[in-house]
Design an enzyme around this catalytic site. Structure first.
Site, mmCIF file in Angstrom:
data_model
loop_
_atom_site.group_PDB
_atom_site.id
_atom_site.type_symbol
_atom_site.label_atom_id
_atom_site.label_comp_id
_atom_site.label_asym_id
_atom_site.label_seq_id
_atom_site.Cartn_x
_atom_site.Cartn_y
_atom_site.Cartn_z
ATOM 1 N N LYS A 170 0.865 -1.186 0.000
ATOM 2 C CA LYS A 170 0.000 0.000 0.000
ATOM 3 C C LYS A 170 0.892 1.224 0.000
ATOM 4 O O LYS A 170 2.038 1.170 0.475
ATOM 5 C CB LYS A 170 -0.918 0.031 1.235
ATOM 6 C CG LYS A 170 -2.214 0.773 0.998
ATOM 7 C CD LYS A 170 -3.193 -0.017 0.129
ATOM 8 C CE LYS A 170 -4.494 0.734 -0.058
ATOM 9 N NZ LYS A 170 -5.481 -0.064 -0.798
ATOM 10 N N ASP A 174 -6.824 4.278 -5.106
ATOM 11 C CA ASP A 174 -7.522 4.113 -3.833
ATOM 12 C C ASP A 174 -8.200 5.457 -3.575
ATOM 13 O O ASP A 174 -8.407 6.241 -4.519
ATOM 14 C CB ASP A 174 -6.541 3.722 -2.716
ATOM 15 C CG ASP A 174 -7.234 3.246 -1.443
ATOM 16 O OD1 ASP A 174 -7.831 2.164 -1.464
ATOM 17 O OD2 ASP A 174 -7.185 3.973 -0.435
#
Length: 457
Positions: free
Chosen positions: A111, A151
């Site tokens: 991430k 995201d």
């Protein structure tokens, strides 16, 4: 860990699921994996500077947490939001390891992101931010190393700028990002995949609980969020005959007794690109003139939506509290599936899991699906995009959708299977826990790969 509450919560969820099962009793070697898998293989933190539209220099912290590559290249989104910090990115990256494993595709977990607020910035300034961010990130990613995606705050526009920046810096056109435009390496269904996948997973839960006798048709569905995931979850629910009674954003929620329409979802999608709030959208768009909705400032939908059969949290982490979970159970909810990552607090999970474990029959139970299972459709479709890039082909919409649905159903079945296989003695007569099954199944896949590769010995 004490200063990383989101990561600690995600870590504790895995630990609790594993310890409340017979996995370590049957296979003691797996205990060795926890302390190793919980530490990222690499954390990259870097300075990002750009010139804003006023001619001033701005600076922010950029990150990439490359958590685990046992199952494949690092894979996980980029989040551009003022809340971005290492705790949130570590929690998201840690979840991503096991989520990606549950898809059955070859992807590791990662991430990344940038601590920045894009609201009110021009397209040109956002382009400069993306190029500044990718100037450093491009050193650390590649189609066989690390493949980021979008995201929160990173949609199609930002992915395009990031891809252009990577191509410029590295002189390489490759599938280094997913969520790309269809005209330059993207996949059909990718924008829809997380929302669609969440609905497909929920349908699998409904099929299992009702032995195929029920579907979304006629069900009242409370959805939170109004971004990409919520929008496409809502559209798929409407397509399947369900009634979407709510959507929300950070400032409030809208409630519709008769059901939010596809036209209203389209209006929200158009306005959200411009960072408009739901309150503004309801007042400005004609789609809300005839089919009225109620706007509640500062509220979330869970205790305001009236009778609810299904709840799909699709906004952000910890968006359902214990009291809200009790409200949903009192309102009649039978199925809860997270479209967001770690959408429910531990207190909320306890409420839902108690309502499952104490139920006398599957029809009386509350079935709760944790995000690493029910929202893995997005990264699953990213994996399918990577496969298409490798082949230099584009699959049809029907092919991608069919593969996505198959992955979500297989994921559900694996969760049920792991929950049943490793159920503790006191829980062996209870209905299977999807949250425990998801954590166990994902963990075992990753652990086996780490043993095979000598990461754990």
């Amino acid at each position: 860990m004490a200063t990383e509450p989101e990561f600690q919560q995600a870590y504790q969820e895995i630990v609790t699921a594993l310890q409340d099962s017979t996995l370590f009793e049957k296979h003691p070697k797996y205990q060795k994996v926890l302390p190793v898998v919980s530490i990222p293989e690499r954390i990259i933190q870097f300075r990002v500077t750009w010139e804003n539209d006023k001619g001033e220099q701005e600076v922010a912290s950029g990150y990439r947490v490359q958590y685990n590559s046992a199952k494949g290249p690092y894979k996980g989104g980029l989040r551009f939001h003022p809340s971005v910090n290492l705790s949130i990115l570590k929690f998201l990256g840690f979840e991503q390891i096991f989520k990606n494993a549950l898809t059955g595709l070859d992807m590791g977990g990662a991430k990344g992101g940038l601590c920045v607020d894009l609201k009110g910035r021009s397209d040109n300034e956002i382009r400069r931010i993306c190029y500044a961010f990718m100037k450093e990130l491009s050193r650390h990613i590649g189609q066989d190393t690390d493949v980021p995606a979008g995201d929160i705050g990173v949609g199609g526009r930002e992915v395009g700028f990031l891809f252009g920046a990577f191509k410029s810096y590295r002189n390489s056109w490759e599938g280094v990002l997913t969520g790309k435009g269809l005209n330059w390496g993207g996949s059909l269904i990718r924008p829809e995949a997380t929302g669609y996948g969440c609905v497909y997973f929920t349908q699998a839960m409904i099929d299992y609980a009702t032995k195929g006798k029920e579907s979304f048709a006629g069900k009242r569905v409370a959805i939170s969020g109004s971004g990409n995931v919520a929008q496409f979850a809502a559209l798929k629910v409407i397509e399947l005959g369900g009634v979407v009674v709510s959507l929300s954003d950070s400032q409030g929620c809208i409630i519709s007794e008769n059901g939010i329409t596809a036209e209203q979802v389209a209006a929200i999608a158009e306005a959200k690109i411009k960072f408009q709030s739901l309150e503004q959208i309801v007042g400005d768009y004609s789609a809300f003139a005839e089919n009225k909705v109620k706007y509640l400032a500062g509220a979330r939908p869970w205790v305001n939506a009236g009778p609810v059969d299904i709840a799909l949290p699709c906004a952000t982490q910890n968006e359902v509290s214990g009291d809200e979970a009790k409200g949903l159970v009192a309102a009649g909810v039978k199925f809860v599936a997270e479209g967001s990552n770690m959408g429910c607090t531990p207190d909320a999970i306890h409420v839902f899991e108690t309502a499952r474990s104490t139920a006398k029959s599957s029809s009386e139970a509350v079935w709760y699906a944790v995000g690493k299972a029910s929202n893995c459709g997005g990264v699953a479709c990213s994996g399918l995009e990577m496969a298409q890039n490798s082949q230099r082909v584009r699959w049809t919409r029907e092919t991608v959708d069919k593969e996505l649905k198959k992955i979500m159903i297989n994921c559900f079945n694996e969760c049920v299977g792991a929950a049943q296989e490793y159920s503790s003695e006191e829980n062996k007569n209870a209905l299977p826990s999807i949250v425990k099954g998801a954590n166990i199944a994902g963990f075992v896949k990753v652990a086996d790969a780490m043993f095979d590769q000598g990461d754990v010995f």
